[in-house]
Design a protein around this motif. Structure first.
Motif, PDB file in Angstrom:
ATOM      1  N   ILE A 275      10.106  -3.942   4.002  1.00 17.97           N
ATOM      2  CA  ILE A 275       9.210  -5.026   3.609  1.00 17.97           C
ATOM      3  C   ILE A 275       7.758  -4.542   3.496  1.00 17.97           C
ATOM      4  O   ILE A 275       6.947  -5.127   2.794  1.00 17.97           O
ATOM      5  CB  ILE A 275       9.312  -6.185   4.630  1.00 17.97           C
ATOM      6  N   GLY A 276       7.443  -3.437   4.174  1.00 21.51           N
ATOM      7  CA  GLY A 276       6.066  -2.955   4.165  1.00 21.51           C
ATOM      8  C   GLY A 276       5.819  -1.816   3.184  1.00 21.51           C
ATOM      9  O   GLY A 276       4.820  -1.108   3.302  1.00 21.51           O
ATOM     10  N   GLU A 277       6.701  -1.642   2.202  1.00 23.02           N
ATOM     11  CA  GLU A 277       6.587  -0.507   1.282  1.00 23.02           C
ATOM     12  C   GLU A 277       5.251  -0.491   0.544  1.00 23.02           C
ATOM     13  O   GLU A 277       4.583   0.547   0.480  1.00 23.02           O
ATOM     14  CB  GLU A 277       7.734  -0.547   0.270  1.00 23.02           C
ATOM     15  N   THR A 278       4.833  -1.606   0.005  1.00 22.54           N
ATOM     16  CA  THR A 278       3.592  -1.647  -0.770  1.00 22.54           C
ATOM     17  C   THR A 278       2.392  -1.293   0.094  1.00 22.54           C
ATOM     18  O   THR A 278       1.530  -0.490  -0.297  1.00 22.54           O
ATOM     19  CB  THR A 278       3.402  -3.043  -1.399  1.00 22.54           C
ATOM     20  N   LEU A 279       2.332  -1.882   1.289  1.00 23.52           N
ATOM     21  CA  LEU A 279       1.222  -1.587   2.198  1.00 23.52           C
ATOM     22  C   LEU A 279       1.243  -0.130   2.640  1.00 23.52           C
ATOM     23  O   LEU A 279       0.199   0.525   2.702  1.00 23.52           O
ATOM     24  CB  LEU A 279       1.289  -2.502   3.419  1.00 23.52           C
ATOM     25  N   ALA A 280       2.436   0.394   2.931  1.00 22.69           N
ATOM     26  CA  ALA A 280       2.547   1.779   3.390  1.00 22.69           C
ATOM     27  C   ALA A 280       2.086   2.754   2.308  1.00 22.69           C
ATOM     28  O   ALA A 280       1.348   3.708   2.594  1.00 22.69           O
ATOM     29  CB  ALA A 280       3.990   2.077   3.791  1.00 22.69           C
ATOM     30  N   LYS A 281       2.509   2.527   1.064  1.00 22.65           N
ATOM     31  CA  LYS A 281       2.109   3.423  -0.023  1.00 22.65           C
ATOM     32  C   LYS A 281       0.593   3.403  -0.226  1.00 22.65           C
ATOM     33  O   LYS A 281      -0.036   4.457  -0.385  1.00 22.65           O
ATOM     34  CB  LYS A 281       2.811   3.012  -1.315  1.00 22.65           C
ATOM     35  N   ALA A 282       0.013   2.209  -0.221  1.00 27.03           N
ATOM     36  CA  ALA A 282      -1.434   2.098  -0.414  1.00 27.03           C
ATOM     37  C   ALA A 282      -2.196   2.752   0.733  1.00 27.03           C
ATOM     38  O   ALA A 282      -3.197   3.450   0.519  1.00 27.03           O
ATOM     39  CB  ALA A 282      -1.826   0.629  -0.552  1.00 27.03           C
TER      40      ALA A 282
END
Length: 329
Positions: A275-282
């Motif tokens: 669920i945190g993929e977008t935040l982790a990548k950024a």
């Protein structure tokens, strides 16, 4: 990489609870220690306790149950206190963070018999984001520093790209983040190769089969715990050719663009992916680019070069190592 862990944990805490810890706050130090210990205590499948749950009653101390619950209770109590403080100052017209939003939903759905918006669910949600988000991303950044230390030629190429595309009068992503990321393709390929080569979640996250299923001729009974070997996917010789080699160029196409690979899945796949993929990548892109834009990572003269062997657990984490951060001119 205690500092990196605190940075990511603070970012998550700002979204969850609406404020950040001071870096010298003893509560932050204690929480970081608890999170790290919990991830080292058990393996991805849940360990012996997951295979034989009655052991928690028969031999709670020797099975590790007592030690695990001691640490988890410290986090649960902290989260419950935070939620109670939010409830005291709650204002439905002034949403400050995720906890406030959840409390508002609890109010609007309290007359529904089947609502899942309840205190225990809120604590569990905060615990998942709090622990998984901070540990995984900080471990990836820790490995990123380690890889740059062991592969100085890759580090120099990343820095050359930063100098060329960002310049020296500002920080990466500080103004036109979309444009920066679009041009920093080698840096992005390096991060992808670090995630592939290190694979900090080698067995992914446990899932449960909701019904009897047949997958590639194999019967998976309902209720079976399923683990996907991300390590095997990321180290498959037939697909990658030279999986043991750290080679970021494998993620760059012939025309210089980022090349996506169906076998590269550090965040899982499908609707149950992280669920945190977008935040982790950024977050990884921001911290990694800013770090290399401002510093060169060099070996410490007091210590030999470290190895890539990490600590086992739910996630892999780099073992302690020494390095020098030299400001770039």
């Amino acid at each position: 990489m205690t500092c990196s862990t605190s940075v990511f944990l603070n970012s998550l805490w700002a979204m969850l609870a609406g404020h950040r810890f001071d870096l010298d706050d003893q509560r932050l130090v204690d929480l970081l220690d608890i999170v790290h210990k919990c991830f080292r205590m058990i393996d991805p499948s849940g360990g012996l306790l997951n295979q034989m749950p009655p052991l928690r009653f028969i031999a709670p101390r020797h099975s590790g149950y007592t030690n695990l619950m001691t640490h988890l209770n410290r986090i649960w109590n902290f989260l419950r206190e935070t939620i109670d403080d939010h409830r005291k100052s709650f204002n439905a017209d002034n949403m400050r963070d995720l906890i406030d939003l959840f409390l508002r939903e609890m109010e609007t759905s309290k007359c529904q018999n089947n609502s899942s918006f309840e205190d225990l669910q809120l604590v569990s949600l905060c615990l998942d984001l709090f622990m998984a988000g901070s540990e995984t991303t900080s471990n990836t950044l820790g490995f990123a520093v380690l890889y740059m230390l062991l592969y100085p030629q890759v580090q120099r190429r990343v820095q050359d790209e930063l100098d060329r595309c960002v310049g020296t009068d500002r920080q990466p992503l500080s103004r036109t983040d979309a444009a920066d990321k679009q041009h920093l393709r080698y840096l992005e390929a390096v991060l992808m190769e670090i995630q592939r080569h290190a694979t900090i979640a080698p067995s992914g996250i446990p899932h449960k089969a909701l019904k009897n299923t047949v997958l590639m001729g194999h019967t998976i009974p309902k209720g079976t715990t399923v683990l996907v070997s991300m390590w095997s996917l990321h180290r498959d010789v037939q697909h990658w050719g030279d999986p043991e080699v750290f080679r970021p160029e494998r993620f760059i196409s012939g025309n210089g663009n980022i090349k996506q690979d169906d076998w590269f899945m550090p965040f899982g796949i499908g609707k149950r992916r992280c669920i945190g993929e977008t935040l982790a990548k950024a977050s990884l892109f921001l911290f990694f680019s800013t770090l290399l834009h401002n510093f060169s990572i060099l070996p410490s003269s007091e210590s030999p070069l470290p190895s890539l062997e990490g600590y086992d657990g739910v996630t892999l984490s780099p073992k302690p190592f020494s390095a020098k951060l030299i400001p770039r001119k």
